[in-house]
Design a protein around this motif. Structure first.
Motif, mmCIF file in Angstrom:
data_model
loop_
_atom_site.group_PDB
_atom_site.id
_atom_site.type_symbol
_atom_site.label_atom_id
_atom_site.label_comp_id
_atom_site.label_asym_id
_atom_site.label_seq_id
_atom_site.Cartn_x
_atom_site.Cartn_y
_atom_site.Cartn_z
ATOM 1 N N ALA A 22 0.925 -1.348 -0.073
ATOM 2 C CA ALA A 22 -0.038 0.203 -0.098
ATOM 3 C C ALA A 22 0.898 1.310 -0.202
ATOM 4 O O ALA A 22 0.519 2.427 -0.795
ATOM 5 C CB ALA A 22 -1.088 0.050 1.203
ATOM 6 N N MET A 23 1.939 1.349 0.793
ATOM 7 C CA MET A 23 2.929 2.308 0.920
ATOM 8 C C MET A 23 3.494 2.665 -0.500
ATOM 9 O O MET A 23 3.436 3.791 -1.171
ATOM 10 C CB MET A 23 4.062 2.032 1.897
ATOM 11 C CG MET A 23 3.776 2.309 3.219
ATOM 12 S SD MET A 23 4.916 1.755 4.171
ATOM 13 C CE MET A 23 6.508 2.970 3.870
ATOM 14 N N ALA A 24 4.084 1.543 -1.160
ATOM 15 C CA ALA A 24 4.511 1.663 -2.489
ATOM 16 C C ALA A 24 3.603 2.369 -3.607
ATOM 17 O O ALA A 24 3.914 3.053 -4.375
ATOM 18 C CB ALA A 24 5.425 0.417 -2.817
ATOM 19 N N GLY A 25 2.492 1.579 -3.432
ATOM 20 C CA GLY A 25 1.259 2.005 -4.325
ATOM 21 C C GLY A 25 1.112 3.401 -4.442
ATOM 22 O O GLY A 25 0.802 4.222 -5.184
ATOM 23 N N LEU A 26 0.813 3.986 -3.165
ATOM 24 C CA LEU A 26 0.350 5.345 -2.811
ATOM 25 C C LEU A 26 1.410 6.320 -3.242
ATOM 26 O O LEU A 26 1.098 7.064 -3.975
ATOM 27 C CB LEU A 26 -0.164 5.503 -1.146
ATOM 28 C CG LEU A 26 -1.496 4.874 -0.927
ATOM 29 C CD1 LEU A 26 -1.509 5.145 0.679
ATOM 30 C CD2 LEU A 26 -2.382 5.651 -1.594
ATOM 31 N N TYR A 27 2.783 5.970 -2.818
ATOM 32 C CA TYR A 27 3.865 6.739 -3.046
ATOM 33 C C TYR A 27 3.940 6.783 -4.669
ATOM 34 O O TYR A 27 4.214 8.073 -5.069
ATOM 35 C CB TYR A 27 4.857 6.219 -2.510
ATOM 36 C CG TYR A 27 5.806 7.608 -2.015
ATOM 37 C CD1 TYR A 27 5.565 8.119 -0.901
ATOM 38 C CD2 TYR A 27 6.822 7.951 -2.774
ATOM 39 C CE1 TYR A 27 6.123 9.464 -0.631
ATOM 40 C CE2 TYR A 27 7.695 8.959 -2.235
ATOM 41 C CZ TYR A 27 7.508 9.691 -1.190
ATOM 42 O OH TYR A 27 8.066 10.613 -0.997
ATOM 43 N N PHE A 28 3.838 5.773 -5.389
ATOM 44 C CA PHE A 28 4.041 5.754 -6.841
ATOM 45 C C PHE A 28 2.885 6.647 -7.566
ATOM 46 O O PHE A 28 3.083 7.468 -8.418
ATOM 47 C CB PHE A 28 3.785 4.403 -7.230
ATOM 48 C CG PHE A 28 3.741 4.129 -8.669
ATOM 49 C CD1 PHE A 28 4.741 4.266 -9.566
ATOM 50 C CD2 PHE A 28 2.481 4.151 -9.528
ATOM 51 C CE1 PHE A 28 4.774 4.099 -10.980
ATOM 52 C CE2 PHE A 28 2.537 3.817 -10.789
ATOM 53 C CZ PHE A 28 3.673 3.923 -11.718
ATOM 54 N N VAL A 29 1.741 6.521 -6.961
ATOM 55 C CA VAL A 29 0.552 7.357 -7.599
ATOM 56 C C VAL A 29 0.858 8.825 -7.180
ATOM 57 O O VAL A 29 0.782 9.722 -8.199
ATOM 58 C CB VAL A 29 -0.682 6.979 -6.807
ATOM 59 C CG1 VAL A 29 -1.806 8.094 -6.964
ATOM 60 C CG2 VAL A 29 -1.374 5.822 -7.506
ATOM 61 N N ASN A 30 1.532 9.002 -6.002
ATOM 62 C CA ASN A 30 1.618 10.446 -5.800
ATOM 63 C C ASN A 30 2.845 11.181 -6.683
ATOM 64 O O ASN A 30 2.813 12.279 -7.045
ATOM 65 C CB ASN A 30 2.298 10.526 -4.199
ATOM 66 C CG ASN A 30 2.198 12.083 -3.825
ATOM 67 O OD1 ASN A 30 1.722 12.862 -4.253
ATOM 68 N ND2 ASN A 30 3.054 12.120 -2.512
ATOM 69 N N VAL A 31 3.953 10.372 -6.772
ATOM 70 C CA VAL A 31 5.170 10.678 -7.891
ATOM 71 C C VAL A 31 4.422 10.963 -9.118
ATOM 72 O O VAL A 31 4.616 11.854 -9.887
ATOM 73 C CB VAL A 31 6.038 9.753 -7.736
ATOM 74 C CG1 VAL A 31 6.915 10.091 -8.803
ATOM 75 C CG2 VAL A 31 6.688 9.900 -6.420
ATOM 76 N N VAL A 32 3.524 9.950 -9.828
ATOM 77 C CA VAL A 32 3.058 10.121 -10.917
ATOM 78 C C VAL A 32 2.233 11.313 -11.240
ATOM 79 O O VAL A 32 2.346 12.051 -12.244
ATOM 80 C CB VAL A 32 2.487 8.807 -11.525
ATOM 81 C CG1 VAL A 32 1.503 9.076 -12.783
ATOM 82 C CG2 VAL A 32 3.587 7.679 -11.526
#
Length: 167
Positions: A22-32
């Protein structure tokens, strides 16, 4: 007892993997979203705070599991030399001290959790009560105390695999 410990291990592993993903997914979305220059970026400010909170839970929930599988930081050579030289049950002494210290930290975390929940503080972007931050060490040190107790009682072997092979 063994089946309860097996269930606990499974729940811990599932929680840790879920939190990490969940952390990786959320952070990925935030960066994109931020890299794309989308106007949506300003409404996703909560992601950084959520990831920080998840990271706290990831670290503290992993304490007991890491101890059980022998992944805690330890000075193995020193412990082995002392145990051989003195014939003291060094591992049991470490388990007893670790258990008592973990219980003390649980007690401190409990007091701090009650205090912060009582203060009514809320996080700025999530609106979550700040007391939830202090629940992480409460649960984490409780799980650590449990593992130290189980090791002291001989119900788990928390010796790293490489050390067990050498013995």
């Amino acid at each position: 007892m063994r089946s309860a410990l097996s269930v606990l291990r499974t729940v811990e592993r599932c929680a840790l993997v879920s939190i990490f993903l969940a952390m990786a997914g959320l952070y990925f979305v935030n960066v994109v979203v931020r890299a794309s220059g989308s106007p949506l970026a300003s409404s996703l400010g909560w992601i950084e705070e959520a990831v920080r909170l998840m990271n706290l839970y990831l670290v503290f929930l992993a304490l007991g599991y890491a101890l059980e599988i022998g992944r805690h930081v330890a000075v193995d050579t020193w412990r082995s030399r002392i145990a051989e030289a003195t014939r003291l049950p060094v591992q049991r002494i470490i388990d007893a001290v670790g258990f008592l210290f973990s219980l003390y930290l649980v007690w401190l975390a409990w007091k701090m959790t009650l205090f912060v929940f009582g203060s009514g503080q809320k996080s700025p972007t999530l609106g979550l009560e700040m007391g939830w931050i202090y629940v992480a060490p409460l649960v984490g040190f409780g799980l650590l105390a449990l593992r130290y107790l189980l090791s002291f009682l001989g119900l788990i072997d928390r010796t790293p695999a490489r050390e067990a092979d050498e013995a």
